[in-house]
Scaffold this motif. Structure first.
Motif, PDB file in Angstrom:
ATOM      1  N   GLY A 116      11.716   0.627   1.605  1.00 17.32           N
ATOM      2  CA  GLY A 116      10.545   0.444   0.986  1.00 17.32           C
ATOM      3  C   GLY A 116       9.862   1.324   0.072  1.00 17.32           C
ATOM      4  O   GLY A 116       8.976   2.009   0.567  1.00 17.32           O
TER       5      GLY A 116
ATOM      6  N   GLY B  50      16.101  -4.701  -3.653  1.00 14.12           N
ATOM      7  CA  GLY B  50      17.351  -5.327  -2.655  1.00 14.12           C
ATOM      8  C   GLY B  50      16.302  -5.688  -1.686  1.00 14.12           C
ATOM      9  O   GLY B  50      15.051  -4.930  -1.157  1.00 14.12           O
TER      10      GLY B  50
ATOM     11  N   THR C 266       1.156  -1.313   0.197  1.00 14.39           N
ATOM     12  CA  THR C 266      -0.099   0.038  -0.159  1.00 14.39           C
ATOM     13  C   THR C 266       0.660   1.458   0.120  1.00 14.39           C
ATOM     14  O   THR C 266       1.371   1.393   0.870  1.00 14.39           O
ATOM     15  CB  THR C 266      -1.088  -0.263   1.416  1.00 14.39           C
ATOM     16  N   ILE C 267       0.397   2.745  -0.671  1.00 18.86           N
ATOM     17  CA  ILE C 267       0.750   3.470  -0.188  1.00 18.86           C
ATOM     18  C   ILE C 267       0.431   4.203   0.447  1.00 18.86           C
ATOM     19  O   ILE C 267      -1.455   4.054   1.253  1.00 18.86           O
ATOM     20  CB  ILE C 267       0.629   4.563  -1.678  1.00 18.86           C
TER      21      ILE C 267
ATOM     22  N   GLY D 135       7.376   4.330  -5.066  1.00 22.71           N
ATOM     23  CA  GLY D 135       7.858   5.705  -5.542  1.00 22.71           C
ATOM     24  C   GLY D 135       6.967   6.554  -4.623  1.00 22.71           C
ATOM     25  O   GLY D 135       7.950   8.655  -4.765  1.00 22.71           O
ATOM     26  N   TYR D 136       6.098   7.453  -4.163  1.00 20.50           N
ATOM     27  CA  TYR D 136       5.440   8.700  -3.930  1.00 20.50           C
ATOM     28  C   TYR D 136       5.915   9.213  -2.909  1.00 20.50           C
ATOM     29  O   TYR D 136       6.675   9.790  -2.584  1.00 20.50           O
ATOM     30  CB  TYR D 136       4.058   8.099  -3.424  1.00 20.50           C
TER      31      TYR D 136
ATOM     32  N   ILE E 227      12.353  -4.478  -1.998  1.00 23.39           N
ATOM     33  CA  ILE E 227      12.730  -5.847  -2.537  1.00 23.39           C
ATOM     34  C   ILE E 227      11.703  -6.633  -3.716  1.00 23.39           C
ATOM     35  O   ILE E 227      12.355  -8.008  -4.086  1.00 23.39           O
ATOM     36  CB  ILE E 227      12.191  -6.716  -1.111  1.00 23.39           C
TER      37      ILE E 227
ATOM     38  N   THR F  13       9.672   2.359   5.634  1.00 26.85           N
ATOM     39  CA  THR F  13       7.693   2.353   5.061  1.00 26.85           C
ATOM     40  C   THR F  13       7.008   1.232   5.133  1.00 26.85           C
ATOM     41  O   THR F  13       6.084   0.917   4.767  1.00 26.85           O
ATOM     42  CB  THR F  13       7.613   3.082   3.975  1.00 26.85           C
TER      43      THR F  13
END
Ligand code: SAH
Length: 298
Positions: free
Chosen positions: A173, A220, A147-148, A177-178, A195, A238
């Motif tokens: 995390g 990773g 989830t964002i 990308g936000y 990951i 995150t």
């Protein structure tokens, strides 16, 4: 997941498996550092994808378009590869309202954080069918069970790590990308680890297309941090860990700050602020939170 050819190929260089990981077609070292720095370039050239199929045009309209093209009245479609700068879009008012009511009115005061939250187009970081809900006071699914975070949590964590030009921040995390984009929009230099290969890849492509500079991505296990780039002025985790990973503590600079949710994946966790001063660490509980778990490779 097979990689498509074309514009996406360049993003392959953005993502490298962590040292010692299995090799994959993603392993394509960029010159110099081995990582492609994502560059922010010109103005937005492309409207956000809606995910809706385009309606078929009636033949008469087609002939008008062909005629207009021939006479130079219609501009060719924008180059899909062109970079985009967040700017006016149809969600601008919702975004401004979100930044005001959900972020500022709830006590976030850091100007760089407020500016970044009002600027970064969150609707482009969620699946297209959820774009209209991107500025609601909610976490949203981004695929692969991830989830964002709710906008307030992103802003809260951002404010805690004091992003500024010259500040180097490690994020564990990447997800959509936000959070990385918000930290970069606030001026920080961002290093982000993800990951799940598919998420790492799509975030790299998204951030590149949106033109964010100052973000370096790597696929990773974030548990080990990013030793080659340490120390970091701040670390933002995150995903919820059961304890603070020792490598992250080691990679935190003296005077540095880390925000990390700690606790069981199935219960409410505690968002911790870990500060390092004179080689000693101190920890404070900031908020009760609920994050997806920090995974470990099997
Ligand atoms: N910050 C993201 C959302 C994070 S969701 C955003 O702004 O969209 C948590 C993310 O952490 C998921 O994408 C998940 O795959 C990733 N993650 C979980 N365990 C991880 C690990 N050990 N190393 C790196 N990333 C991890």
């Amino acid at each position: 997941m097979p990689l498509s050819k074309g514009p996406e190929l360049s993003l392959m260089a953005c993502i490298l498996k962590s040292a010692g990981g299995p090799t994959s077609p993603l392993e394509m070292p960029a010159p110099e550092s081995g990582f492609l720095r994502l560059e922010r370039k010109g103005p937005m050239a492309r409207p956000p994808a809606t995910g809706r199929p385009e309606a078929a045009l009636p033949p008469r309209l087609w002939s008008c378009i062909v005629l207009a093209l021939l006479t130079g009245l219609v501009l060719p479609p924008p180059c899909p590869d062109a970079a985009a700068t967040p700017g006016p879009d149809k969600f601008q008012r919702s975004r401004a309202r979100m930044a005001e009511r959900q972020i500022r009115d709830r006590g976030i005061t850091d100007p760089a954080t407020l500016r970044a939250m009002a600027e970064v187009p969150r609707h482009l970081f969620v699946p297209p069918k959820l774009a209209a809900r991107a500025y609601e006071d909610l976490p949203l699914p981004i695929g692969f069970g991830q989830t964002i975070s709710q906008p307030f949590i992103v802003a809260f964590m951002t404010e805690q790590v004091r992003p500024r030009p010259g500040v180097r921040i490690l994020e564990i995390g990447t997800g959509s990308g936000y959070q990385a984009a918000v930290l970069a929009a606030a001026g920080a230099e961002v290093f982000s680890l993800e990951i799940i290969p598919e998420l790492a890849q799509s975030a790299a492509s998204r951030l590149k297309n949106l033109g964010y500079t100052g973000i370096r991505l790597r696929e990773g296990d974030g548990y080990h941090g990013w030793a080659q780039e340490a120390p970091f002025d701040a670390i933002v985790v995150t995903a919820a860990a059961e304890f603070v990973p020792p490598p992250l503590l080691e990679q935190l600079a003296d005077g540095g700050r880390m925000v990390i949710p700690v606790g069981s994946p199935f219960f409410v966790q505690r968002l911790l602020l870990v500060e390092k001063e004179g080689g000693k660490t101190s920890t404070r509980v900031l908020l009760p939170v609920r994050f997806v778990p920090l995974r470990r490779p099997r």
